[in-house]
Design an enzyme around this catalytic site. Structure first.
Site, mmCIF file in Angstrom:
data_model
loop_
_atom_site.group_PDB
_atom_site.id
_atom_site.type_symbol
_atom_site.label_atom_id
_atom_site.label_comp_id
_atom_site.label_asym_id
_atom_site.label_seq_id
_atom_site.Cartn_x
_atom_site.Cartn_y
_atom_site.Cartn_z
ATOM 1 N N SER A 1 0.845 -1.188 0.000
ATOM 2 C CA SER A 1 0.000 0.000 0.000
ATOM 3 C C SER A 1 0.890 1.252 0.000
ATOM 4 O O SER A 1 1.661 1.434 -0.931
ATOM 5 C CB SER A 1 -0.958 -0.041 1.190
ATOM 6 O OG SER A 1 -1.997 0.879 1.047
ATOM 7 N N ASP B 1 -8.519 -5.457 -5.832
ATOM 8 C CA ASP B 1 -8.097 -4.324 -5.022
ATOM 9 C C ASP B 1 -8.623 -3.057 -5.677
ATOM 10 O O ASP B 1 -8.057 -2.567 -6.655
ATOM 11 C CB ASP B 1 -6.572 -4.282 -4.929
ATOM 12 C CG ASP B 1 -6.074 -3.149 -4.039
ATOM 13 O OD1 ASP B 1 -6.909 -2.384 -3.523
ATOM 14 O OD2 ASP B 1 -4.851 -3.042 -3.856
ATOM 15 N N HIS C 1 -7.175 -5.859 -1.376
ATOM 16 C CA HIS C 1 -5.972 -5.138 -0.948
ATOM 17 C C HIS C 1 -5.103 -6.008 -0.048
ATOM 18 O O HIS C 1 -3.921 -5.725 0.140
ATOM 19 C CB HIS C 1 -6.403 -3.853 -0.225
ATOM 20 C CG HIS C 1 -5.330 -2.814 -0.128
ATOM 21 N ND1 HIS C 1 -4.625 -2.332 -1.216
ATOM 22 C CD2 HIS C 1 -4.827 -2.142 0.944
ATOM 23 C CE1 HIS C 1 -3.750 -1.416 -0.819
ATOM 24 N NE2 HIS C 1 -3.858 -1.290 0.476
#
Length: 742
Positions: free
Chosen positions: A597, A682, A714
């Site tokens: 991320s 995601d 994610h």
């Protein structure tokens, strides 16, 4: 054209690499991939498979008299590739445990002190069962069917014995009717096409395309007649016709609402605002029958969380973030006196942000689970007398715990509380804290609480057998001078089995960069990024909490705003150099880095800024941002970009700030071997970012590999996919920093 090996478990494929900018003769050469690579395993090592097959206990749910607690447990088996569900009934005080296998999974909660409700979904039917519990010895009787629900999405159950009312969350269609959900589901599935049409944002969120249904809070009677429990037939949607949805997706569950004998208090997105562009949630109070809906918040705040009733019934409390659009603003504890219609804040000057709150049994204290210096602690806060008008107070928070990370803190009779606690060396275990009545007396009398009078006791050992003999590092804190003025920056060093100080130049090292970006590395167990799994593969693990991290004060958290490639990266560099100086045992020619991320963004940024001098030999980017500006258009929650960069992506200031720190414009300098991982579901950071990074590396002739999970979001949650993830990550690193013999 040159050919690079692209190896999978069990087969190899040849992938052509086309590059007009770098000739094959000048391109970096990838070391030969070890086809026989295996993950390190052994009696003292925590392998990825060891970690994935350990029991995963949830937080304990105590009964009303505080002598028993339900602990839900999930255990994955690679033999049958299934997660096996069970309940452990823990006797609070002495820790006696009785296990109940639940082959059909499902939620469980207390109906009374000796009856567990178990919700089972099977064959398109969701049914409620009861499980009687007896003690001396602790055993359970055969479950009995109570009844079935007209829907199959019921979750987040709460039961009020005094009201004889069961409340739960479920998906309903726009008409709000529970009874017609199945019929409307069938009509929607058979509509003759798969098209999705939208006229407003939040067309998709997290990992799901938004359909016609939304979550609602449903109530139904549930009472014991003689020896039999009876489920009512009249279901009431307390939110019908309001335009409100609760719990708030994608992560809201039972902690998004609470119930009393007569009412429901809940948080919901402001229905007047575009949901993808705003974080504002309001707190509402509504009667069980859906009447007398009241909004308790001002309507000018940001998000709200964790609404709770006091046991006395005259007050409610919630967490409130002041700024709309800022999902990581500091959460204040707000108290609302229902009798006097007065609202006041009790933590205005406390520079910490609680995650959840609950009243003490006397209703005189608030217990707040809060991140503090990379731990998740419980703090006690005295509630002052209700003022005559809306105002703010600052109470002196008292930390009741000091290490690990706590969840599910629940006070029980007798001045006690039970909760789950995990750490860098252990998954959740159940603990009990006693002596809280003495602490409460001190706080209410205005004295400093004697925390030493409390007694912390561990009651369970769910992971003991699986961790037997594992040489796990508890993590060593280190602090260094970063970019924050007047404040040191924190990190953890997690060392591998067999590590000894004084033996120089022996060990490879990995820097792990956390996501969020407003998050932190905590003294906490993880099944996705577990530092001890990396350490058990032979790496010294460095986990730094740079500017933007939580639990070190709001100014430190907010310092990342418009600075993604600035202050946080400088902190990582300063911390990295500090560790290399303090730990000569690290072989500086064998260092790597990985992040997800925001951490994946940081990997891409480091990749394009080699002049920083990190010196990593290989990189792993998981679900990372490639083009920071474009992310402002592509992400699901648009408010995030708008806050982080100070505007919408086409507005001059936001465009300039985000483009300044966009990895997409540093690609010409990319040269470090990189494994890029992304998932097709995601929607927070769509997979195009990962593919773009891989395409850039391939066209540059940089050794690179792409790992895609078509069915993950994610996070990589499937155990088989997680094992593959770990195998690919460590095999990639191994190519460039092969371990030398000790």
């Amino acid at each position: 054209m040159r050919i690079l090996p692209f190896l999978q478990l069990g087969f190899a494929a040849q992938v052509p690499l086309y590059s007009s900018s770098i000739s094959s003769a000048s391109a970096p050469q990838i070391p030969q991939m070890a086809t026989d690579f295996t993950l390190s395993e052994g009696a003292n090592a925590l392998s990825p498979q060891d970690m994935l097959t350990l029991p995963r206990p949830g937080a304990p749910l105590p009964n009303d008299i505080g002598d028993l607690a339900i602990v839900p447990i999930s255990t994955y088996s690679f033999q049958d590739r299934k997660s096996h569900k069970s309940l452990s009934i823990v006797a609070l005080g002495d820790g006696d445990i009785y296990d109940i296998p639940l082959p059909d999974g499902g939620d469980a909660f207390w109906l009374d002190s000796r009856t567990i409700a178990h919700v089972v979904t099977k064959d398109d039917t969701q049914s409620l069962y009861t499980i009687p519990i007896t003690t001396s010895p602790l055993t359970s009787d055969t479950s009995s069917l109570v009844g079935s629900f007209p829907i199959t999405t019921a979750s987040a159950f709460r039961y009020s014995p005094s009201a004889q009312r069961l409340v739960f969350s479920a998906y309903v269609h726009p008409d709000g009717l529970v009874e017609t959900v199945k019929e409307q589901d069938t009509a929607y599935e058979n509509r003759g096409n798969t098209a999705l049409v939208y006229d407003q944002t939040f067309e998709r969120q997290w990992d799901t395309w938004v359909g016609p249904k939304s979550k609602a809070l449903i109530g139904v009677s549930l009472a014991k007649t003689g020896t039999k429990w009876v489920l009512g037939e009249a279901y009431v949607n307390a939110l019908k016709g309001t335009g409100l949805s609760s719990p708030v997706e994608p992560f809201g569950e039972a902690d998004d609402y609470d119930i009393s004998q007569t009412h429901i208090i809940f948080t919901a997105k402001d229905p007047q605002l575009p949901k993808a562009m705003h974080t504002r949630q309001n707190i509402y109070l509504v009667a069980h029958d859906g009447t007398n809906l009241r909004q308790l918040t001002s309507g000018i705040q940001g998000a709200t969380h964790s609404p709770v009733f006091s046991p006395s019934g005259d007050k409610v409390a919630w967490l409130e973030l002041p700024l709309d659009g800022h999902e990581s603003d500091r959460a204040r504890v707000v108290i609302y006196d229902l009798n006097k219609d007065v609202q006041f804040t009790i933590t205005e000057d406390w520079d910490r942000s609680p995650d959840s709150i609950i009243f003490s049994p006397s209703s005189a204290l608030i217990y707040a689970t809060t991140g503090d210096h990379a731990r998740v602690k419980v703090f006690a806060l005295a509630i002052p007398p209700t003022p005559p008008s809306n105002t703010t107070y600052t109470t002196q928070p008292t930390a009741l715990t000091s290490s690990g990370s706590i969840s599910g803190f629940t006070p029980i009779p007798g001045g006690r509380a039970t909760f789950a606690l995990s750490s860098l060396t252990s998954p959740n275990e159940v603990y009990e804290l006693s002596g809280l009545d003495v602490t409460e007396q001190d706080l209410l009398a205005g004295r400093k609480a004697d925390v030493e009078a409390t007694i912390l006791k561990r009651l369970t050992s769910f992971a003991t057998a699986g961790l037997q003999g594992k040489d796990l590092s508890p993590g060593k804190d280190f602090w260094f001078k970063g970019t924050a003025k007047g404040q040191d920056t924190h990190g953890y060093v997690i060392t591998p089995p067999g590590f000894q100080r004084g033996v120089n130049g022996k060990w490879p090292a990995v820097m792990l960069i956390h996501g969020g970006p407003e998050s932190a590395w905590f003294d906490q167990w993880s099944t996705r990024w577990n530092p001890n799994v990396f350490a058990s593969q032979g790496y010294v693990v460095i986990a730094i909490n740079p500017t933007g991290s939580t639990s070190f004060g709001q100014n430190f958290t907010d310092g990342i705003n418009k600075e993604w490639g600035g202050r946080p990266i400088q902190d990582l560099l300063m911390g990295w150099k500090y560790i290399l100086q303090e730990y000569p045992e690290i072989d500086q020619s064998r260092t790597v880095a990985a992040g997800a991320s925001y951490g994946g963004y940081a990997i891409n940024w480091i990749q394009g800024n080699p002049e920083l001098g990190f010196g990593f030999k290989a990189l792993v980017c998981h679900d990372g941002v490639f083009d920071t500006t474009y992310n402002g258009y592509a992400t699901d929650e648009l408010f995030f970009f708008n806050h982080e960069w100070g505007g919408r992506p086409w507005e001059p200031a936001a465009f300039e700030a985000s483009r300044k720190y966009s990895p997409a414009y540093t690609v010409a300098k990319w040269s470090t071997p990189q494994l890029t991982i992304h998932s097709s579901k995601d929607y927070r950071l769509p997979e195009g970012d990962g593919i773009a990074a891989f395409h850039a590396l391939q066209q540059l002739g940089v050794p690179s590999r792409l790992l895609i999970f078509p069915d993950e979001n994610h996070w990589v949650l499937n155990a088989g996919n997680s094992l593959k993830w770990h195998h690919e990550v460590f095999r990639w690193f191994n190519q460039f920093v092969r371990h030398k013999s000790a």
